[in-house]
Design a protein around this motif. Structure first.
Motif, PDB file in Angstrom:
ATOM      1  N   CYS A  38       0.845  -1.197   0.000  1.00  0.00           N
ATOM      2  CA  CYS A  38       0.000   0.000   0.000  1.00  0.00           C
ATOM      3  C   CYS A  38       0.881   1.248   0.000  1.00  0.00           C
ATOM      4  N   HIS A  41       0.427   4.009   3.371  1.00  0.00           N
ATOM      5  CA  HIS A  41       1.016   3.886   4.705  1.00  0.00           C
ATOM      6  C   HIS A  41       2.333   3.135   4.554  1.00  0.00           C
ATOM      7  N   CYS A  63      -5.079   0.619   6.166  1.00  0.00           N
ATOM      8  CA  CYS A  63      -5.641   1.974   6.172  1.00  0.00           C
ATOM      9  C   CYS A  63      -7.154   1.940   6.319  1.00  0.00           C
TER      10      CYS A  63
HETATM   11 ZN   LIG Z   1      -2.572   1.250   3.496  1.00  0.00          ZN
END
Ligand SMILES: [Zn+2]
Length: 352
Positions: A38, A41, A63
């Motif tokens: 991802c 993050h 997230c």
């Molecule tokens: Zn994430």
């Protein structure tokens, strides 16, 4: 009146997995979804981003957010809805690689980065982004940096990357950034090839903006005329300057991996990227009450350390590295950091 956007046919024409892949995020099949790291993050360990080609959606389990291709582009680039749509549709355009004259090669001289314009700065930032994403998914490059004793948090904190050599130009086009600007900062050669291809790339970041990049070849110099290290044109900065801003003391090293090793251990450090410290570097360093000189233990490193002691005076302290060539060699030893701090203790005793 605004034109209605047919989001359904847009999403059919531009598959979500292609859009996510545009940002250098590698996706691997897992059941009916695709899984990758991802970008929203710090995604360590097991990757959290799931992409569902059938429903043309994405979701991050950490997230707790998700959406479609348009919302992914919006989030990635901080764009509004219409700009994100335009970005997606822009993928069909393939401007030719421009023929431009690259900046003169002055990377071994001086210490200040040129004041680039917004396009050049955006190209540098985009390169750091795609190189960093690539490193995290390139097994060979990741194995190399791990073998040099670096861990994931250090690589993430300093935005270390890997230039695969075949992604940057396409990525810049996708981001709508002019390739001429990338050529001016030296990221792209006149023939369109990537300058740092095949290298682990370390950026110098000032106020959140990369200003200069240096790359270390993964292979031990495949050809005699290919240097192990290659920096972008323009003046070479004191690498890592911002890690020292609130520090009382500073460590000075020669190499990029020496610097990363010290940063991994949480020490404020800068690297000369070589042995030569010019007048500006000496001036910058002299603001510290204590400067630990951890240069290479070879003749060139020791001569440079002696020169720095005479330039900086008693605030400079030479740290003799015990039984290793450089700080980076300590990174792979079981108690490398303790060994280094013992060496400081010995230097302090000798001075007292
Ligand atoms: Zn994430």
């Amino acid at each position: 009146m605004t034109t209605r956007i047919d989001t359904r046919s847009l999403k059919e024409a531009y598959p979500i997995e292609d859009i996510v892949g545009r940002y250098g995020i590698e996706l691997r099949p897992s059941g009916r979804s695709l899984i990758g790291r991802c970008p929203f993050h710090v995604d360590r360990g097991r990757p959290n981003l799931a992409v569902y080609p059938a429903s043309r959606t994405w979701y991050c389990f950490r997230c707790g957010c998700g959406g479609d291709a348009i919302s992914f582009v919006q989030r990635m680039e901080g764009l509004g809805f219409r700009d994100a749509v335009a970005r997606i549709q822009g993928t069909v355009e393939r401007p030719e690689v421009p023929r431009v004259r690259p900046a003169p090669r002055r990377w071994m001289t001086g210490r200040h980065s040129p004041a680039w314009g917004p396009d050049e700065r955006a190209c540098l930032a985009a390169a750091v982004e795609i190189y960093h994403n690539r490193l995290l998914s390139d097994d060979r490059a990741l194995a190399y940096v791990e073998a040099r004793g670096l861990d994931l948090p250090t690589l993430e904190r300093h935005r270390v990357g890997y230039a695969s050599g075949d992604e940057l130009a396409g990525y810049l086009r996708w981001r709508g950034l002019p390739l001429q600007a990338a050529a001016r900062v030296g990221l792209v050669r006149r023939d369109g090839r990537e300058f740092l291809a095949g290298r682990v790339v370390v950026p110098e970041i000032r106020a959140g903006q990369p200003v200069w990049l240096i790359g270390r070849s993964l292979d031990s110099t495949p050809y005699p005329d290919v240097p192990k290290y290659l920096g972008l044109p323009g003046r070479k900065p004191l690498l890592g300057w911002e890690s020292t801003t609130s520090a009382e003391s500073v460590w000075l090293t020669e190499g990029v991996f020496d610097w990363l090793t010290l940063r991994r251990w949480g020490l404020p450090a800068v690297a000369l990227v070589g042995t030569h410290a010019g007048a500006a570097a000496v001036r910058a360093l002299s603001r510290f009450p204590r400067i630990y000189l951890a240069l290479d233990s070879d003749a060139a490193g020791q001569a440079a350390a002696a020169d720095l002691v005479s330039a900086l005076g008693p605030r400079a302290m030479v740290v003799q590295l015990p039984g290793v060539k450089d700080v980076a060699d300590l990174a792979t030893l079981p108690n490398g950091d303790a060994t280094l701090l013992h060496a400081v203790g010995r230097a302090q005793l000798a001075a007292a």
